[in-house]
Design an enzyme around this catalytic site. Sequence first.
Site, PDB file in Angstrom:
ATOM      1  N   CYS A 159       0.813  -1.219   0.000  1.00 43.15           N
ATOM      2  CA  CYS A 159       0.000   0.000   0.000  1.00 43.15           C
ATOM      3  C   CYS A 159       0.845   1.268   0.000  1.00 43.15           C
ATOM      4  O   CYS A 159       0.335   2.350  -0.262  1.00 43.15           O
ATOM      5  CB  CYS A 159      -0.905   0.016   1.222  1.00 43.15           C
ATOM      6  SG  CYS A 159      -2.012  -1.392   1.241  1.00 43.15           S
TER       7      CYS A 159
HETATM    8  C1  LIG Z   1     -12.225  -5.659   5.649  1.00 40.68           C
HETATM    9  C2  LIG Z   1     -13.124  -4.745   6.454  1.00 40.68           C
HETATM   10  C3  LIG Z   1     -13.893  -3.827   5.539  1.00 40.68           C
HETATM   11  C4  LIG Z   1     -14.106  -5.592   7.259  1.00 40.68           C
HETATM   12  O1  LIG Z   1     -14.854  -4.809   8.151  1.00 40.68           O
HETATM   13  P1  LIG Z   1     -15.128  -5.249   9.661  1.00 40.68           P
HETATM   14  O2  LIG Z   1     -16.042  -4.269  10.270  1.00 40.68           O
HETATM   15  O3  LIG Z   1     -13.780  -5.440  10.305  1.00 40.68           O
HETATM   16  O4  LIG Z   1     -15.924  -6.573   9.483  1.00 40.68           O
HETATM   17  P2  LIG Z   1     -15.655  -8.041  10.047  1.00 40.68           P
HETATM   18  O5  LIG Z   1     -14.711  -8.751   9.117  1.00 40.68           O
HETATM   19  O6  LIG Z   1     -15.274  -7.975  11.479  1.00 40.68           O
HETATM   20  O7  LIG Z   1     -17.099  -8.667   9.904  1.00 40.68           O
HETATM   21  C5  LIG Z   1     -18.232  -8.238  10.677  1.00 40.68           C
HETATM   22  C6  LIG Z   1     -19.410  -9.146  10.396  1.00 40.68           C
HETATM   23  O8  LIG Z   1     -19.877  -8.960   9.050  1.00 40.68           O
HETATM   24  C7  LIG Z   1     -19.892 -10.201   8.350  1.00 40.68           C
HETATM   25  N1  LIG Z   1     -19.503  -9.963   6.949  1.00 40.68           N
HETATM   26  C8  LIG Z   1     -18.271 -10.045   6.420  1.00 40.68           C
HETATM   27  N2  LIG Z   1     -18.316  -9.787   5.101  1.00 40.68           N
HETATM   28  C9  LIG Z   1     -19.620  -9.546   4.803  1.00 40.68           C
HETATM   29  C10 LIG Z   1     -20.297  -9.198   3.617  1.00 40.68           C
HETATM   30  N3  LIG Z   1     -19.613  -9.070   2.454  1.00 40.68           N
HETATM   31  N4  LIG Z   1     -21.615  -8.996   3.662  1.00 40.68           N
HETATM   32  C11 LIG Z   1     -22.307  -9.117   4.814  1.00 40.68           C
HETATM   33  N5  LIG Z   1     -21.715  -9.443   5.987  1.00 40.68           N
HETATM   34  C12 LIG Z   1     -20.380  -9.652   5.983  1.00 40.68           C
HETATM   35  C13 LIG Z   1     -18.868 -11.049   9.054  1.00 40.68           C
HETATM   36  O9  LIG Z   1     -19.142 -12.416   8.839  1.00 40.68           O
HETATM   37  C14 LIG Z   1     -19.052 -10.627  10.493  1.00 40.68           C
HETATM   38  O10 LIG Z   1     -20.178 -11.300  11.012  1.00 40.68           O
HETATM   39  P3  LIG Z   1     -20.197 -11.782  12.553  1.00 40.68           P
HETATM   40  O11 LIG Z   1     -20.063 -10.508  13.360  1.00 40.68           O
HETATM   41  O12 LIG Z   1     -21.496 -12.455  12.653  1.00 40.68           O
HETATM   42  O13 LIG Z   1     -18.998 -12.672  12.688  1.00 40.68           O
HETATM   43  C15 LIG Z   1     -12.309  -3.883   7.389  1.00 40.68           C
HETATM   44  O14 LIG Z   1     -11.830  -4.643   8.463  1.00 40.68           O
HETATM   45  C16 LIG Z   1     -11.128  -3.191   6.739  1.00 40.68           C
HETATM   46  O15 LIG Z   1     -11.244  -2.564   5.712  1.00 40.68           O
HETATM   47  N6  LIG Z   1      -9.983  -3.251   7.417  1.00 40.68           N
HETATM   48  C17 LIG Z   1      -8.729  -2.568   7.090  1.00 40.68           C
HETATM   49  C18 LIG Z   1      -8.409  -2.719   5.714  1.00 40.68           C
HETATM   50  C19 LIG Z   1      -7.059  -2.212   5.362  1.00 40.68           C
HETATM   51  O16 LIG Z   1      -6.581  -1.224   5.774  1.00 40.68           O
HETATM   52  N7  LIG Z   1      -6.448  -2.900   4.504  1.00 40.68           N
HETATM   53  C20 LIG Z   1      -5.246  -2.480   3.932  1.00 40.68           C
HETATM   54  C21 LIG Z   1      -5.078  -3.341   2.743  1.00 40.68           C
HETATM   55  S1  LIG Z   1      -4.345  -2.511   1.433  1.00 40.68           S
END
Ligand SMILES: CC(C)(COP(=O)(O)OP(=O)(O)OC[C@H]1O[C@@H](n2cnc3c(N)ncnc32)[C@H](O)[C@@H]1OP(=O)(O)O)[C@@H](O)C(=O)NCCC(=O)NCCS
Length: 376
Positions: A159
């Site tokens: 990144c």
């Molecule tokens: C990836 C990201 C968007 C996920 O968001 P989050 O709020 O952490 O979500 P989680 O993975 O904890 O999931 C929360 C819930 O939503 C659910 N969920 C996951 N993907 C889903 C989707 N596509 N649709 C619906 N629900 C979903 C999960 O199963 C989880 O359910 P649970 O609480 O029953 O277990 C986020 O963590 C993120 O962007 N993180 C940093 C990314 C980053 O900086 N990356 C750098 C890479 S270059």
Amino acid sequence: MQDIVISGTGVFTPPHSLSNAELVAGYNAHVDEWNAAHAEEIDSGEMVPKESSSTKFIEKASGIKNRYLMEASGLTEPDRMYPYLSELAEDDPSKTPVQVKMALAAAEKALAEAGLVGSDIDLVIISASVWERFVPSMATELQKILGAKGFAFDMAMGCSSATFGISTAADALSSGMANKALVVTAEYISPLLAYEDRDGHFIFGDAAVAMVLERENECTPKHAFKIKSRKLFTEFSTNIAAGFGSRLMLERERINDPEQRFKQSGRAVFKELLPKVINHINHHMAAEGKTVADFKRMWLHQANINMNMFAARKILGHEPTQDEAPIILDQYANTAGAGCLIAFNNYKHDFKSGDMGMICSFGASYSIGSIIVEKL
Ligand SMILES: CC(C)(COP(=O)(O)OP(=O)(O)OC[C@H]1O[C@@H](n2cnc3c(N)ncnc32)[C@H](O)[C@@H]1OP(=O)(O)O)[C@@H](O)C(=O)NCCC(=O)NCCS
């Protein structure tokens, strides 16, 4: 020694835009087909059913509403779930990689803004997260197409590819190794995602951003931003990872394993990386004898809106506005190394002479790269 400036930038936006609704419709159709095909195993408890995705979740958890892709159709076909090779790659006897073509399109815009042509450049860096080809280097092919002189090479820093690339080019210009540099972060990242994985199928978009760097006394001040200082940081982490590479040539049975594509522990990234980012930015500003009030804008890495809002809120002491910390990930999604420089390209034109801003990338490896710039 002359100061180094960014005298031109340019963004290439891929031809296909795909909304969350379109992406989710394809994914959910795949889930329905997959669950129907495995109904017996699911009924017997041998397998768990796949759960559907939702636009509401994606927008709330990431801020992403749309992404631009080199090829958008295959990844929403329920029985395929990965992109076709871009139309830009077809019918091309030169076999120039899509990534180089993306880099070229961005480079032409950056060169035009700097008032230069390819033959004025004597250092070309393509700095990116993932590679369509490893050898020969992408940058040497771009150098040849542009008619650039000197030398060219590829570099990778996830990144932070663009900020680390700019820093590397600035060093080459400062040392006299080169006179005019072109740095391109061409992120052809859509082939990497596991589109059958609900947790991450929405994350990335393709895009390329190019920057021209020159010495201050040789550039057109109208467009130029002086690089006042740079600060880089890395600390090894596997919380954001893509396992593909030469090893998979040996482990061929795993070559289509979605686990070998992009994986992240999003929550852990939030918890571990954000405090480091906030600390890094505050220290960089303080080391320059500045406070956040001295800066008109922060062009932050564009992976997740909640991360950006959290970091900017902590640094500014209030809720950030689009003017103070612009968001482009709503339209482009996460474009890995390119995001903060796309934000810079799109939100730099209102800067007046003397206005200062900070570009800051953060993400995989972990890496953080900040660059303080001042409009000439
Ligand atoms: C990836 C990201 C968007 C996920 O968001 P989050 O709020 O952490 O979500 P989680 O993975 O904890 O999931 C929360 C819930 O939503 C659910 N969920 C996951 N993907 C889903 C989707 N596509 N649709 C619906 N629900 C979903 C999960 O199963 C989880 O359910 P649970 O609480 O029953 O277990 C986020 O963590 C993120 O962007 N993180 C940093 C990314 C980053 O900086 N990356 C750098 C890479 S270059």
